[in-house]
Design an enzyme around this catalytic site. Structure first.
Site, PDB file in Angstrom:
ATOM      1  CD  GLU A  22     -12.890 -23.404  37.337  1.00 46.38           C
ATOM      2  OE1 GLU A  22     -11.679 -23.639  37.600  1.00 46.38           O
ATOM      3  OE2 GLU A  22     -13.260 -22.391  36.729  1.00 46.38           O
ATOM      4  NE  ARG A  80     -20.241 -21.115  42.005  1.00 48.07           N
ATOM      5  CZ  ARG A  80     -19.134 -21.084  41.270  1.00 48.07           C
ATOM      6  NH1 ARG A  80     -17.946 -21.119  41.858  1.00 48.07           N
ATOM      7  NH2 ARG A  80     -19.197 -21.005  39.951  1.00 48.07           N
ATOM      8  CG  ASN A  82     -14.729 -19.330  40.875  1.00 48.19           C
ATOM      9  OD1 ASN A  82     -15.352 -20.340  40.549  1.00 48.19           O
ATOM     10  ND2 ASN A  82     -14.059 -18.611  40.003  1.00 48.19           N
ATOM     11  CG  ASN A 100     -11.218 -17.807  37.811  1.00 51.12           C
ATOM     12  OD1 ASN A 100     -10.718 -18.880  38.123  1.00 51.12           O
ATOM     13  ND2 ASN A 100     -12.405 -17.692  37.224  1.00 51.12           N
ATOM     14  CG  ASP A 154     -12.079 -19.662  34.189  1.00 51.78           C
ATOM     15  OD1 ASP A 154     -11.767 -20.260  35.226  1.00 51.78           O
ATOM     16  OD2 ASP A 154     -13.253 -19.498  33.845  1.00 51.78           O
TER      17      ASP A 154
HETATM   18  O1  LIG Z   1     -18.801 -20.401  37.364  1.00 51.20           O
HETATM   19  C1  LIG Z   1     -17.825 -20.060  36.765  1.00 51.20           C
HETATM   20  O2  LIG Z   1     -17.971 -19.259  35.682  1.00 51.20           O
HETATM   21  C2  LIG Z   1     -16.944 -18.411  35.340  1.00 51.20           C
HETATM   22  C3  LIG Z   1     -17.118 -17.862  33.967  1.00 51.20           C
HETATM   23  S1  LIG Z   1     -18.243 -16.575  33.968  1.00 51.20           S
HETATM   24  O3  LIG Z   1     -18.098 -15.775  35.149  1.00 51.20           O
HETATM   25  O4  LIG Z   1     -19.563 -17.182  33.952  1.00 51.20           O
HETATM   26  O5  LIG Z   1     -17.977 -15.812  32.798  1.00 51.20           O
HETATM   27  C4  LIG Z   1     -15.639 -19.096  35.461  1.00 51.20           C
HETATM   28  O6  LIG Z   1     -14.663 -18.175  35.179  1.00 51.20           O
HETATM   29  C5  LIG Z   1     -15.480 -19.578  36.843  1.00 51.20           C
HETATM   30  O7  LIG Z   1     -14.201 -20.061  37.093  1.00 51.20           O
HETATM   31  C6  LIG Z   1     -16.489 -20.603  37.090  1.00 51.20           C
HETATM   32  O8  LIG Z   1     -16.390 -21.138  38.347  1.00 51.20           O
END
Ligand SMILES: O=C1O[C@H](CS(=O)(=O)O)[C@@H](O)[C@H](O)[C@H]1O
Length: 302
Positions: free
Chosen positions: A22, A105, A107, A151, A210
């Site tokens: 990420e 957490r 992101n 996001n 995302d």
């Molecule tokens: O952990 C994460 O997962 C998500 C995708 S989801 O929420 O599991 O569908 C992702 O978008 C995010 O950026 C990432 O950190």
């Protein structure tokens, strides 16, 4: 007019895959690409000119990172905001987590053109109870609530438009942004995608928005988690291009290289089915592709 790209046009960086890559960004002073591996508890750097890979283990999951003006990075981890010294590997606390770290957490996060750092959280259970925060002048303030997975943060070339998405709600939002005081107004839906139907064949699902980046023409690029594609939207919301990928889960694009015309893309392999990983060996790798329109340079976080 931009070229058409195919899934096989993407190249993987020659480093081990991340579990969930990420927050890639191109550091202009270091000519280096940084990204984090969230469940891998690590920060990574790749210097293309030297083909040099550095990896720093971290004690808490990092959600995102951004360069700071005096050197080092701002790291948003589950356990708060930190200054990270890339010379020594030391972390210095900037702010405690504004949520219960047993359930949420940090992101996605990006600095605005004035250096305020915008960072959102996600709820581990994907309930719409997380928030988007603004860190400025040593204060962390909650500005938007009711988010499942914050996001897609990005700013337009003139700094007057701000984008964000909620992966959980399958929506990208846009609002007017005033850089003089960091205020947001007139938020509206920029794009909305069909949610996954339980049991649906993934080939029929387009994915959820995302991480994102904006190019010099003001187009918004979003990676579609589980959709095996990246989309490029005009500032009006018109879909301009769809780039197929060799992996199911893209997490965030960024523009890099000295001319900002290399599109880098982090991807994920954590939690993916074994047969998908066998068919998609590049899952988790940072992919790259040369594109026609350069991206905007990264904003530094004060
Ligand atoms: O952990 C994460 O997962 C998500 C995708 S989801 O929420 O599991 O569908 C992702 O978008 C995010 O950026 C990432 O950190």
């Amino acid at each position: 007019m931009t070229r058409r790209h195919e899934a096989q046009d993407w190249t993987a960086l020659p480093v081990p895959p991340s579990l969930l890559g990420e927050s890639p960004f191109w550091h202009p002073d270091e000519a280096a690409l940084y990204w984090v591996d969230i469940p891998g508890h690590a920060l990574h750097r790749w210097v293309p000119a030297r083909e040099a890979h550095t990896h720093w283990p971290l004690p808490s999951e990092p959600g995102c990172c951004a360069p700071r003006p005096g050197g080092g990075l701002l790291l948003a981890c589950r356990d708060g905001l930190w200054h990270f010294d890339t010379e020594t590997g030391a972390r210095r606390a900037l702010a405690a987590p504004p949520y219960d770290p047993a359930r949420q957490r940090f992101n996605d996060g990006k600095a605005d053109p004035q250096g305020r750092f915008w960072v959102g959280a996600l709820d581990d259970a994907r309930q719409p109870v997380a928030a988007l925060y603004r860190w400025a002048d040593g204060q962390l303030e909650s500005l938007v609530g009711g988010i499942a997975v914050s996001n897609g943060l990005a700013f337009s070339p003139d700094g007057r438009t701000m984008y964000r998405s909620d992966t959980g709600s399958h929506r990208i939002h846009v609002c007017d942004f005033d850089g003089s005081d960091g205020s947001r107004s007139r938020e509206r839906v920029f794009a909305e995608f069909a949610p996954k139907v339980p049991g649906q064949d993934l080939a029929l699902y387009g994915g959820r928005p995302d991480g994102a980046a904006v190019d010099a023409e003001g187009a918004y690029w979003t990676s579609m988690f589980e959709g095996q594609r990246v989309l490029r939207f005009a500032p009006t919301g018109e879909l301009l291009a769809e780039l197929p990928l060799p992996v199911r889960c893209a997490t965030m694009p960024c523009f890099g290289g000295p001319d900002l015309r290399t599109l880098y893309l982090t991807t994920a392999r954590a939690g993916r089915p074994a047969e998908e990983l066998a068919a998609q060996p590049l899952a988790g790798c940072v992919l790259s592709l040369r594109v026609d329109v350069p991206g905007l340079p990264v904003n530094f976080a004060k």
